[in-house]
Design an enzyme around this catalytic site. Structure first.
Site, PDB file in Angstrom:
ATOM      1  N   TYR A  38       0.842  -1.212   0.000  1.00  0.00           N
ATOM      2  CA  TYR A  38       0.000   0.000   0.000  1.00  0.00           C
ATOM      3  C   TYR A  38       0.872   1.255   0.000  1.00  0.00           C
ATOM      4  O   TYR A  38       1.006   1.938   1.025  1.00  0.00           O
ATOM      5  CB  TYR A  38      -0.906   0.012   1.238  1.00  0.00           C
ATOM      6  CG  TYR A  38      -1.729  -1.237   1.403  1.00  0.00           C
ATOM      7  CD1 TYR A  38      -2.540  -1.706   0.364  1.00  0.00           C
ATOM      8  CD2 TYR A  38      -1.714  -1.960   2.592  1.00  0.00           C
ATOM      9  CE1 TYR A  38      -3.298  -2.861   0.516  1.00  0.00           C
ATOM     10  CE2 TYR A  38      -2.471  -3.111   2.750  1.00  0.00           C
ATOM     11  CZ  TYR A  38      -3.258  -3.552   1.710  1.00  0.00           C
ATOM     12  OH  TYR A  38      -4.003  -4.688   1.861  1.00  0.00           O
ATOM     13  N   SER A  43      -7.079   6.775   4.035  1.00  0.00           N
ATOM     14  CA  SER A  43      -7.744   7.706   4.941  1.00  0.00           C
ATOM     15  C   SER A  43      -7.749   7.265   6.406  1.00  0.00           C
ATOM     16  O   SER A  43      -7.277   7.995   7.285  1.00  0.00           O
ATOM     17  CB  SER A  43      -9.176   7.939   4.449  1.00  0.00           C
ATOM     18  OG  SER A  43      -9.953   8.576   5.423  1.00  0.00           O
ATOM     19  N   TRP A  44      -8.308   6.091   6.692  1.00  0.00           N
ATOM     20  CA  TRP A  44      -8.379   5.770   8.126  1.00  0.00           C
ATOM     21  C   TRP A  44      -7.038   5.313   8.667  1.00  0.00           C
ATOM     22  O   TRP A  44      -6.749   5.508   9.840  1.00  0.00           O
ATOM     23  CB  TRP A  44      -9.577   4.903   8.492  1.00  0.00           C
ATOM     24  CG  TRP A  44      -9.660   3.445   8.182  1.00  0.00           C
ATOM     25  CD1 TRP A  44      -9.152   2.791   7.109  1.00  0.00           C
ATOM     26  CD2 TRP A  44     -10.354   2.450   8.970  1.00  0.00           C
ATOM     27  NE1 TRP A  44      -9.495   1.461   7.166  1.00  0.00           N
ATOM     28  CE2 TRP A  44     -10.235   1.213   8.292  1.00  0.00           C
ATOM     29  CE3 TRP A  44     -11.080   2.477  10.156  1.00  0.00           C
ATOM     30  CZ2 TRP A  44     -10.804   0.026   8.773  1.00  0.00           C
ATOM     31  CZ3 TRP A  44     -11.648   1.299  10.629  1.00  0.00           C
ATOM     32  CH2 TRP A  44     -11.509   0.096   9.952  1.00  0.00           C
ATOM     33  N   GLN A 116     -13.689   6.266   3.539  1.00  0.00           N
ATOM     34  CA  GLN A 116     -13.421   5.222   4.540  1.00  0.00           C
ATOM     35  C   GLN A 116     -13.987   5.670   5.892  1.00  0.00           C
ATOM     36  O   GLN A 116     -14.438   6.803   6.031  1.00  0.00           O
ATOM     37  CB  GLN A 116     -11.905   4.970   4.633  1.00  0.00           C
ATOM     38  CG  GLN A 116     -11.427   3.822   3.753  1.00  0.00           C
ATOM     39  CD  GLN A 116     -10.010   3.390   4.066  1.00  0.00           C
ATOM     40  OE1 GLN A 116      -9.198   4.176   4.505  1.00  0.00           O
ATOM     41  NE2 GLN A 116      -9.710   2.118   3.815  1.00  0.00           N
ATOM     42  N   ASP A 183     -12.789  -4.823   3.520  1.00  0.00           N
ATOM     43  CA  ASP A 183     -13.043  -5.103   2.113  1.00  0.00           C
ATOM     44  C   ASP A 183     -13.863  -6.356   1.781  1.00  0.00           C
ATOM     45  O   ASP A 183     -14.895  -6.272   1.146  1.00  0.00           O
ATOM     46  CB  ASP A 183     -11.710  -5.199   1.361  1.00  0.00           C
ATOM     47  CG  ASP A 183     -10.795  -4.027   1.676  1.00  0.00           C
ATOM     48  OD1 ASP A 183     -11.132  -3.209   2.544  1.00  0.00           O
ATOM     49  OD2 ASP A 183      -9.730  -3.934   1.036  1.00  0.00           O
ATOM     50  N   GLU A 421      -0.124  -6.915   8.986  1.00  0.00           N
ATOM     51  CA  GLU A 421      -1.365  -6.242   8.601  1.00  0.00           C
ATOM     52  C   GLU A 421      -2.529  -6.898   9.354  1.00  0.00           C
ATOM     53  O   GLU A 421      -3.389  -6.230   9.900  1.00  0.00           O
ATOM     54  CB  GLU A 421      -1.540  -6.379   7.087  1.00  0.00           C
ATOM     55  CG  GLU A 421      -2.718  -5.628   6.540  1.00  0.00           C
ATOM     56  CD  GLU A 421      -2.898  -5.854   5.051  1.00  0.00           C
ATOM     57  OE1 GLU A 421      -2.177  -6.691   4.466  1.00  0.00           O
ATOM     58  OE2 GLU A 421      -3.774  -5.194   4.468  1.00  0.00           O
ATOM     59  N   GLN A 436       3.393  -2.909   8.669  1.00  0.00           N
ATOM     60  CA  GLN A 436       2.184  -2.143   8.330  1.00  0.00           C
ATOM     61  C   GLN A 436       2.127  -0.933   9.281  1.00  0.00           C
ATOM     62  O   GLN A 436       2.182  -1.090  10.507  1.00  0.00           O
ATOM     63  CB  GLN A 436       0.967  -3.059   8.518  1.00  0.00           C
ATOM     64  CG  GLN A 436      -0.358  -2.426   8.263  1.00  0.00           C
ATOM     65  CD  GLN A 436      -0.802  -2.523   6.801  1.00  0.00           C
ATOM     66  OE1 GLN A 436      -0.138  -3.165   5.987  1.00  0.00           O
ATOM     67  NE2 GLN A 436      -1.894  -1.876   6.477  1.00  0.00           N
TER      68      GLN A 436
HETATM   69  C1  9YW Z   1      -6.853  -2.852  -0.456  1.00  0.00           C
HETATM   70  C2  9YW Z   1      -4.623   0.066   3.923  1.00  0.00           C
HETATM   71  C3  9YW Z   1      -5.950  -0.583   3.617  1.00  0.00           C
HETATM   72  C4  9YW Z   1      -6.946  -0.451   4.787  1.00  0.00           C
HETATM   73  C5  9YW Z   1      -8.188  -1.297   4.560  1.00  0.00           C
HETATM   74  C6  9YW Z   1      -7.771  -2.719   4.247  1.00  0.00           C
HETATM   75  C7  9YW Z   1      -6.827  -2.740   3.040  1.00  0.00           C
HETATM   76  C8  9YW Z   1      -6.716  -1.948   0.705  1.00  0.00           C
HETATM   77  O1  9YW Z   1      -5.690  -1.947   3.327  1.00  0.00           O
HETATM   78  O2  9YW Z   1      -7.494  -2.300   1.883  1.00  0.00           O
HETATM   79  O3  9YW Z   1      -6.209  -2.626  -1.481  1.00  0.00           O
HETATM   80  O4  9YW Z   1      -7.568  -3.834  -0.373  1.00  0.00           O
HETATM   81  O5  9YW Z   1      -8.873  -3.547   4.057  1.00  0.00           O
HETATM   82  O6  9YW Z   1      -9.024  -1.235   5.691  1.00  0.00           O
HETATM   83  O7  9YW Z   1      -7.299   0.878   4.966  1.00  0.00           O
HETATM   84  O8  9YW Z   1      -4.081  -0.457   5.098  1.00  0.00           O
END
Ligand code: 9YW
Length: 448
Positions: A38, A43-44, A116, A183, A421, A436
């Site tokens: 990532y 956002s969160w 989010q 997700d 994560e 993470q």
């Molecule tokens: C994705 C970054 C994000 C979180 C989400 C988590 C995951 C991103 O990672 O989603 O590409 O699927 O589900 O809550 O914000 O850590």
């Protein structure tokens, strides 16, 4: 795979390692959610990251939230991803989202087109608490920041009410499972089953499965097709929120977001009173909090007491039991008898009291449920941030012993210093990304 855990680190070493993760993930512009998986700002995640950073570097914590809010849309939405650096490093990137043409989008920065969970007010209040305990200069700096960001937080909350409370349930609605932050949770299986990706779905290549070694820990390709199809629908609507909410093939009242919204409105109201914000805006927040709280209470299943999401397209409650069912414990407002039932359920062998858990941290799905998968993302593993949220809420509600226990459990889970994560609940094996950022951040907050 066996997943043997290394020894747990002493507190000081663990804190140093967590600080190091946040430093290493800092690109100079943002602290990415994770090093490879990532590589942008989420956002969160940014909210939790800023809470951890407040312990290390107050100006950096403040800068993180300021960066996020500079990307706030002109209608008030805080986008779920702020893209930075290599735009091809993550899929779907900004070209696929196609938000540049959106009339309501921000200027000078590229973002996704959804949101989010609204945990940002909680982060701002936590930063203030930490700064006040640090010294007069930190206090002044954090208060200046709190005052300056307050109107943006208010307009973000206002956006959720204006655009995302369709119908009569009072629940905050999401138009994509990614908005929930959970997700591929089984919460969304039924509504996603009704999403039919059109033949016009442009082809794509996933990047996540190449980075995470074992694709079975990630959402499936069928799920991804639906995720991408929903984006396609929104892109075609030019991200006009009214149209998106009217037509999206996925529209679900999210009870977990609604509970977080209720308590975030309380927090924003507290901050706003302190900062002398207009009475009408404070009254709005009180009203929004009370409506959201009612909606959460009204969603509780008559037998189990668990809070439920509502499929607003099919007009039915979604009975799938997941961690989100404990939403009333975050915000209160359900009858005492319901809350007590939820607390004993949480402690029982179906959840935190399950005899085989490495640490009594609530898993994303009960290990006793059919479909529980201890290794797959939001379908079973434990997520430290979720534990942090419950611990924070318990503390706020005066349940100090519970909060302390949850903190201890969270530290037991994350004590291996990998900052996973998510975690396999029985072995404690870190899964998904390691290092993470939000995991490191909540560990720092737990340790201090
Ligand atoms: C994705 C970054 C994000 C979180 C989400 C988590 C995951 C991103 O990672 O989603 O590409 O699927 O589900 O809550 O914000 O850590």
């Amino acid at each position: 795979s066996g997943g043997r855990r290394p020894a747990r680190y002493a507190r000081a070493t663990l804190a140093a390692r967590a600080a190091r993760v946040l430093r290493d993930n800092d690109t100079g512009t943002v602290i990415t959610a994770a090093p490879r998986l990532y590589p942008h700002m989420w956002s969160w995640d940014a909210a939790f990251i800023s809470v951890g950073l407040a312990r290390l570097d107050l100006p950096r914590a403040i800068a993180e939230l300021e960066t996020l809010f500079r990307a706030q849309w002109r209608n008030g939405m805080v986008p779920h991803i702020v893209f930075t650096g290599d735009e091809d490093a993550y899929f779907p990137g900004p070209d696929r989202w196609g938000t540049d043409a959106a009339a309501d989008g921000p200027r000078g920065v590229r973002t996704s087109g959804i949101c989010q969970p609204p945990v940002h007010a909680i982060a701002v209040q936590r930063i203030l608490e930490v700064a006040r305990a640090s010294g007069p200069q930190e206090r002044a700096e954090a208060e200046r920041f709190g005052r300056s960001i307050w109107p943006a937080l208010y307009s973000w909350h206002r956006w959720l009410v204006e655009y995302r409370t369709p119908g009569h349930s009072g629940l905050i609605a999401i138009v994509h499972g990614w908005e929930s932050g959970m997700d591929n949770s089984p919460r969304w299986d039924l509504p996603y089953a009704a999403v039919r990706p059109g033949a016009e779905l442009p082809p794509y290549v996933r990047k996540d499965v190449r980075i995470v070694g074992d694709p079975s820990e990630r959402p499936t390709d069928q799920e991804y097709d639906r995720y991408l199809w929903l984006i396609e629908e929104m892109r075609r609507a030019g991200y006009d929120q009214r149209e998106v909410v009217r037509n999206s093939s996925f529209l679900v009242g999210d009870v977990f977001i609604t509970a977080l919204f209720a308590v975030s409105c309380d927090v924003l109201l507290e901050l706003g009173s302190e900062f002398g914000r207009p009475a009408s805006q404070l009254a709005d927040l009180a009203d929004w909090a009370s409506r959201a709280r009612h909606a959460v209470a009204a969603s509780c299943h008559p037998v189990s007491g668990m809070a439920r999401d509502r499929d607003l397209r099919a007009n039915r409650w979604l009975d799938t039991q997941t961690i989100a069912g404990f939403a009333p414990l975050l915000c209160g407002g359900a009858p005492d008898e319901v809350q007590l039932r939820l607390l004993s359920l949480l402690d029982s062998d179906r959840w935190c009291g399950h005899p085989d858990l490495l640490a009594p941290v609530p898993p994303s799905v009960s290990p006793m449920r059919p479909g529980f998968n201890p290794r797959q993302y939001w379908r079973g593993p434990q997520w430290p941030v979720v534990a942090w949220l419950f611990g924070w809420a318990f503390e706020r509600r005066g349940w100090h012993e519970r909060a302390r226990e949850l903190r201890a459990a969270g530290l037991r889970l994350t004590g291996d210093g990998a900052f996973g994560e998510y975690y396999e609940p029985f072995t404690g094996e870190p899964l998904g990304s390691t290092d993470q950022s939000w995991t490191a951040a909540v560990v720092l907050d737990w340790l201090c």
